[in-house]
Write a protein that holds these residues in place. Structure first.
Motif, PDB file in Angstrom:
ATOM      1  N   SER A  66       0.838  -1.208   0.000  1.00 52.42           N
ATOM      2  CA  SER A  66       0.000   0.000   0.000  1.00 52.42           C
ATOM      3  C   SER A  66       0.873   1.258   0.000  1.00 52.42           C
ATOM      4  CB  SER A  66      -0.918  -0.012   1.219  1.00 52.42           C
ATOM      5  OG  SER A  66      -1.665   1.163   1.278  1.00 52.42           O
ATOM      6  N   LYS A  67       1.908   1.232   0.830  1.00 49.73           N
ATOM      7  CA  LYS A  67       2.818   2.381   0.909  1.00 49.73           C
ATOM      8  C   LYS A  67       3.521   2.594  -0.438  1.00 49.73           C
ATOM      9  CE  LYS A  67       6.804   4.063   3.502  1.00 49.73           C
ATOM     10  NZ  LYS A  67       7.788   3.754   4.544  1.00 49.73           N
ATOM     11  N   LEU A  68       3.965   1.520  -1.050  1.00 52.76           N
ATOM     12  CA  LEU A  68       4.639   1.636  -2.354  1.00 52.76           C
ATOM     13  C   LEU A  68       3.679   2.113  -3.438  1.00 52.76           C
ATOM     14  CD1 LEU A  68       6.914  -1.539  -2.299  1.00 52.76           C
ATOM     15  CD2 LEU A  68       7.657   0.849  -2.191  1.00 52.76           C
ATOM     16  N   SER A  69       2.438   1.647  -3.386  1.00 50.29           N
ATOM     17  CA  SER A  69       1.444   2.097  -4.372  1.00 50.29           C
ATOM     18  C   SER A  69       1.190   3.596  -4.246  1.00 50.29           C
ATOM     19  CB  SER A  69       0.124   1.337  -4.191  1.00 50.29           C
ATOM     20  OG  SER A  69       0.298  -0.019  -4.499  1.00 50.29           O
ATOM     21  N   THR A  70       1.066   4.055  -3.018  1.00 48.84           N
ATOM     22  CA  THR A  70       0.861   5.488  -2.780  1.00 48.84           C
ATOM     23  C   THR A  70       2.060   6.278  -3.283  1.00 48.84           C
ATOM     24  OG1 THR A  70      -0.470   4.978  -0.823  1.00 48.84           O
ATOM     25  CG2 THR A  70       0.418   7.210  -0.991  1.00 48.84           C
ATOM     26  N   GLU A  71       3.240   5.796  -2.959  1.00 44.21           N
ATOM     27  CA  GLU A  71       4.465   6.469  -3.404  1.00 44.21           C
ATOM     28  C   GLU A  71       4.542   6.486  -4.929  1.00 44.21           C
ATOM     29  OE1 GLU A  71       9.230   5.718  -2.954  1.00 44.21           O
ATOM     30  OE2 GLU A  71       7.953   5.199  -1.255  1.00 44.21           O
ATOM     31  N   ASN A  72       4.151   5.401  -5.553  1.00 44.59           N
ATOM     32  CA  ASN A  72       4.160   5.311  -7.009  1.00 44.59           C
ATOM     33  C   ASN A  72       3.211   6.327  -7.627  1.00 44.59           C
ATOM     34  OD1 ASN A  72       4.865   4.223  -9.535  1.00 44.59           O
ATOM     35  ND2 ASN A  72       3.132   2.802  -9.492  1.00 44.59           N
ATOM     36  N   GLU A  73       2.020   6.455  -7.047  1.00 47.14           N
ATOM     37  CA  GLU A  73       1.057   7.436  -7.555  1.00 47.14           C
ATOM     38  C   GLU A  73       1.603   8.863  -7.415  1.00 47.14           C
ATOM     39  OE1 GLU A  73      -1.771   6.926  -9.239  1.00 47.14           O
ATOM     40  OE2 GLU A  73      -1.234   4.801  -9.153  1.00 47.14           O
ATOM     41  N   GLU A  74       2.247   9.145  -6.291  1.00 42.19           N
ATOM     42  CA  GLU A  74       2.821  10.474  -6.077  1.00 42.19           C
ATOM     43  C   GLU A  74       3.919  10.761  -7.105  1.00 42.19           C
ATOM     44  OE1 GLU A  74       4.098  10.597  -1.998  1.00 42.19           O
ATOM     45  OE2 GLU A  74       2.045  10.541  -1.228  1.00 42.19           O
ATOM     46  N   LEU A  75       4.751   9.744  -7.375  1.00 40.17           N
ATOM     47  CA  LEU A  75       5.818   9.933  -8.371  1.00 40.17           C
ATOM     48  C   LEU A  75       5.237  10.155  -9.768  1.00 40.17           C
ATOM     49  CD1 LEU A  75       8.422   7.292  -7.133  1.00 40.17           C
ATOM     50  CD2 LEU A  75       8.634   9.797  -7.051  1.00 40.17           C
ATOM     51  N   LYS A  76       4.159   9.451 -10.097  1.00 37.49           N
ATOM     52  CA  LYS A  76       3.513   9.647 -11.394  1.00 37.49           C
ATOM     53  C   LYS A  76       3.000  11.077 -11.534  1.00 37.49           C
ATOM     54  CE  LYS A  76       1.797   4.958 -12.303  1.00 37.49           C
ATOM     55  NZ  LYS A  76       0.573   4.139 -12.437  1.00 37.49           N
ATOM     56  N   LYS A  77       2.404  11.584 -10.442  1.00 36.57           N
ATOM     57  CA  LYS A  77       1.906  12.965 -10.460  1.00 36.57           C
ATOM     58  C   LYS A  77       3.040  13.956 -10.661  1.00 36.57           C
ATOM     59  CE  LYS A  77      -2.125  12.163  -7.501  1.00 36.57           C
ATOM     60  NZ  LYS A  77      -2.706  12.410  -6.168  1.00 36.57           N
ATOM     61  N   GLN A  78       4.171  13.716  -9.971  1.00 40.67           N
ATOM     62  CA  GLN A  78       5.321  14.623 -10.111  1.00 40.67           C
ATOM     63  C   GLN A  78       5.852  14.602 -11.533  1.00 40.67           C
ATOM     64  OE1 GLN A  78       8.340  13.604  -7.247  1.00 40.67           O
ATOM     65  NE2 GLN A  78       7.239  14.539  -5.528  1.00 40.67           N
ATOM     66  N   VAL A  79       5.954  13.411 -12.121  1.00 35.84           N
ATOM     67  CA  VAL A  79       6.449  13.305 -13.494  1.00 35.84           C
ATOM     68  C   VAL A  79       5.501  14.015 -14.441  1.00 35.84           C
ATOM     69  CG1 VAL A  79       6.847  11.661 -15.394  1.00 35.84           C
ATOM     70  CG2 VAL A  79       7.792  11.208 -13.112  1.00 35.84           C
ATOM     71  N   ALA A  80       4.200  13.866 -14.222  1.00 35.79           N
ATOM     72  CA  ALA A  80       3.209  14.525 -15.093  1.00 35.79           C
ATOM     73  C   ALA A  80       3.312  16.029 -14.954  1.00 35.79           C
ATOM     74  CB  ALA A  80       1.805  14.034 -14.740  1.00 35.79           C
ATOM     75  N   GLU A  81       3.504  16.533 -13.739  1.00 35.15           N
ATOM     76  CA  GLU A  81       3.647  17.990 -13.543  1.00 35.15           C
ATOM     77  C   GLU A  81       4.926  18.509 -14.161  1.00 35.15           C
ATOM     78  OE1 GLU A  81       3.291  18.784  -9.358  1.00 35.15           O
ATOM     79  OE2 GLU A  81       1.202  18.136  -9.281  1.00 35.15           O
ATOM     80  N   ASP A  82       6.021  17.739 -14.035  1.00 33.16           N
ATOM     81  CA  ASP A  82       7.309  18.170 -14.607  1.00 33.16           C
ATOM     82  C   ASP A  82       7.263  18.167 -16.135  1.00 33.16           C
ATOM     83  OD1 ASP A  82       8.295  18.478 -12.060  1.00 33.16           O
ATOM     84  OD2 ASP A  82       9.410  16.598 -12.042  1.00 33.16           O
ATOM     85  N   ALA A  83       6.442  17.325 -16.716  1.00 34.16           N
ATOM     86  CA  ALA A  83       6.350  17.219 -18.176  1.00 34.16           C
ATOM     87  C   ALA A  83       5.568  18.388 -18.746  1.00 34.16           C
ATOM     88  CB  ALA A  83       5.676  15.897 -18.567  1.00 34.16           C
TER      89      ALA A  83
END
Length: 84
Positions: A66-83
């Motif tokens: 669960s913790k890794l899934s949450t972290e993964n979602e946060e990283l996806k959001k950061q990558v989308a914002e940086d793009a």
């Protein structure tokens, strides 16, 4: 093993009666049943502990996932914002 209080039968001794042998056999069967019951209780306790350990391990794995899934979602959001 026999202690000082236990009788030890010498089968070659012809003085033993059939009743003596039947009594000795009954005693052995009774002791076997007690030991078998104790064994089954210990076995059940061991299996119960193993199951509890698996559940704890499973719970820890679920929490980590669960913790890794949450972290993964946060990283996806950061990558989308940086793009952007």
């Amino acid at each position: 093993m026999a202690d000082d209080n236990d009788e030890v039968f010498d089968i070659s001794n012809l003085e033993f009666t059939r009743e003596d042998l039947v009594t000795a056999l009954d005693d052995m069967v009774h002791e076997y049943k007690k030991l078998s019951q104790s064994f089954e209780e210990v076995k059940a306790e061991k299996e119960s502990r193993a199951t509890k350990a698996e559940l704890v391990s499973s719970s820890k794995m679920q929490a980590a996932l669960s913790k890794l899934s949450t972290e993964n979602e946060e990283l996806k959001k950061q990558v989308a914002e940086d793009a952007k």
